[in-house]
Scaffold this active site. Structure first.
Site, mmCIF file in Angstrom:
data_model
loop_
_atom_site.group_PDB
_atom_site.id
_atom_site.type_symbol
_atom_site.label_atom_id
_atom_site.label_comp_id
_atom_site.label_asym_id
_atom_site.label_seq_id
_atom_site.Cartn_x
_atom_site.Cartn_y
_atom_site.Cartn_z
ATOM 1 N N ASP A 140 -48.674 -32.026 31.442
ATOM 2 C CA ASP A 140 -48.491 -32.944 30.467
ATOM 3 C C ASP A 140 -49.015 -32.586 29.041
ATOM 4 O O ASP A 140 -50.144 -32.248 28.743
ATOM 5 C CB ASP A 140 -49.634 -33.279 30.819
ATOM 6 C CG ASP A 140 -50.846 -32.753 31.864
ATOM 7 O OD1 ASP A 140 -51.129 -31.740 31.832
ATOM 8 O OD2 ASP A 140 -52.313 -33.658 31.277
ATOM 9 N N HIS A 149 -57.255 -23.317 32.003
ATOM 10 C CA HIS A 149 -56.660 -23.987 33.233
ATOM 11 C C HIS A 149 -55.474 -23.867 33.584
ATOM 12 O O HIS A 149 -55.440 -23.220 34.823
ATOM 13 C CB HIS A 149 -57.135 -24.803 32.674
ATOM 14 C CG HIS A 149 -58.550 -25.695 32.097
ATOM 15 N ND1 HIS A 149 -59.251 -25.537 32.948
ATOM 16 C CD2 HIS A 149 -58.534 -26.665 31.158
ATOM 17 C CE1 HIS A 149 -60.133 -26.188 31.947
ATOM 18 N NE2 HIS A 149 -59.835 -26.496 31.137
HETATM 19 C C1 BDR Z 1 -57.109 -30.122 32.714
HETATM 20 O O1 BDR Z 1 -56.150 -31.361 31.644
HETATM 21 C C2 BDR Z 1 -55.869 -30.381 31.195
HETATM 22 O O2 BDR Z 1 -56.527 -31.151 29.934
HETATM 23 C C3 BDR Z 1 -55.379 -29.822 30.487
HETATM 24 O O3 BDR Z 1 -54.170 -29.333 30.805
HETATM 25 C C4 BDR Z 1 -56.138 -28.728 32.184
HETATM 26 O O4 BDR Z 1 -54.405 -29.525 32.997
HETATM 27 C C5 BDR Z 1 -57.704 -29.102 33.522
HETATM 28 O O5 BDR Z 1 -59.285 -30.104 33.147
HETATM 29 CA CA CA Z 2 -52.074 -29.484 32.109
#
Ligand code: BDR
Ligand code: CA
Length: 324
Positions: free
Chosen positions: A13, A249
């Site tokens: 995303d 992340h």
């Molecule tokens: C996840 O949420 C999204 O905002 C980031 O891209 C990551 O995949 C972290 O909680």
């Molecule tokens: Ca993400």
């Protein structure tokens, strides 16, 4: 069909840390002896809409000279309810920290992300590795399109959830799972081998100003664009860490999927997702009772939950991105 290199499908995303994840995967694939073949990328609504996520992905691929990689637009709405506009306060209005990339001449393919995933899983039966770093709507849709999918996919790596730490959207829920808890529940209930990369390990691994400066200093188009995007992400995380930094992340999930990191603690357990309407909604309930002596082995456990790494991830990530 068998291929010399390992086929990877990425679902994202895009998103600033998704952009880091894409760049990491591209850099791995660019190694001369690379075993990495990126066979498709799907977008899903999360940080931004699925359409904007696909557009960011296409622009990033163009910047990297990899417009040959097919990009499919995925689900706009979660399984239940509606897309609620993403996280511009975290990722900027355009999802990539308000950095303006040159528009790609390429367009998304006509099939949906779920259709692409099912097709690729059949084409690379028993070999395809799937990495999901956004809400799990497309993966659940693909399961719905073809319930044999788990038997075709070699491994599914997911960035999401929180095992022994708080959530980042609610007290217990992490964003990717919270954005489509019903889809996530279906995905964890299906019979495939999953590696979960939760907040437990992504929050303690951070980029700092020195890493961001090195990216910009490199003068390399992708690395430098990422460095500028991170400016926005760092601002958001001041409220979290107390100083400019960013959690890592999504690239961490890609690095785990590629087998680049030594895992310190990663038990294989049962994971269920709470889909009730109470305060537990979106929680990844990981059965970690095995941490106590004397509990019996779990039957049906098929999710490896990465709780900690042997080494700091930032140097590995920076080294990869400096050749992106
Ligand atoms: C996840 O949420 C999204 O905002 C980031 O891209 C990551 O995949 C972290 O909680
Ligand atoms: Ca993400």
């Amino acid at each position: 069909m068998t291929s010399a290199r390992t086929p990877y499908y990425l679902d994202c995303d895009t998103g600033i840390d998704d952009a880091l994840a894409i760049a990491y995967l591209l850099a791995a694939a660019a190694q001369p002896d690379s075993g990495v073949d990126i066979v498709g990328i799907g977008s899903v609504s999360g940080n931004v809409s699925a359409a904007m996520g696909a557009s960011n992905t296409l622009d990033l691929l163009a910047l990297a000279g990899r417009s040959d990689i097919p990009v499919a637009v995925g689900a706009h709405h979660p399984k239940v309810g509606e897309f609620r506009g993403g996280a511009p306060h975290v990722h900027g209005e355009n999802g990539i920290g308000n950095v303006e990339l040159e528009r790609s001449a390429a367009s998304a393919v006509s099939e949906s992300a779920a259709e692409m995933l099912v097709r690729l899983a059949h084409k690379h039966a028993g070999e395809l590795r799937v990495i999901a770093v956004g809400p799990l709507t497309n993966i659940a849709d693909a399961l719905h399109l073809d319930p044999t999918l788990p038997g075709l996919v070699k491994e599914l790596t997911i960035m999401g959830g929180a095992a022994l730490v708080p959530g980042n959207i609610t007290a217990v829920a992490e964003a990717n799972i919270a954005n489509d808890a019903d889809a996530a529940s279906d995905v964890f209930a299906a019979d495939w081998f999953i590696t979960l990369v939760p907040l437990d390990v992504t929050m303690p691994n951070v980029f700092l100003e020195e890493h961001r400066a090195a990216l910009i200093r490199s003068g390399r188009p992708v690395a430098s664009a990422l460095g500028h995007m991170l400016d926005h992400y760092f601002e958001f995380y001041v409220g979290v860490y107390g100083h400019r930094a960013s959690a890592l992340h999504d690239p961490l999930a890609v690095a785990v999927a590629l087998g680049d990191l030594a895992l310190k603690s990663a038990p294989v357990v049962r994971v269920v997702v709470d889909t009730t309407d109470g305060p537990g909604r979106g929680q990844t309930v990981c059965d970690l009772r095995g941490m106590y002596n004397g509990y019996p082995e779990q039957s049906g456990a098929h999710t490896r939950v990465v709780l900690s790494l042997e080494d700091d991830f930032a140097p590995t990530l920076l080294a990869r991105l400096l050749v992106a």
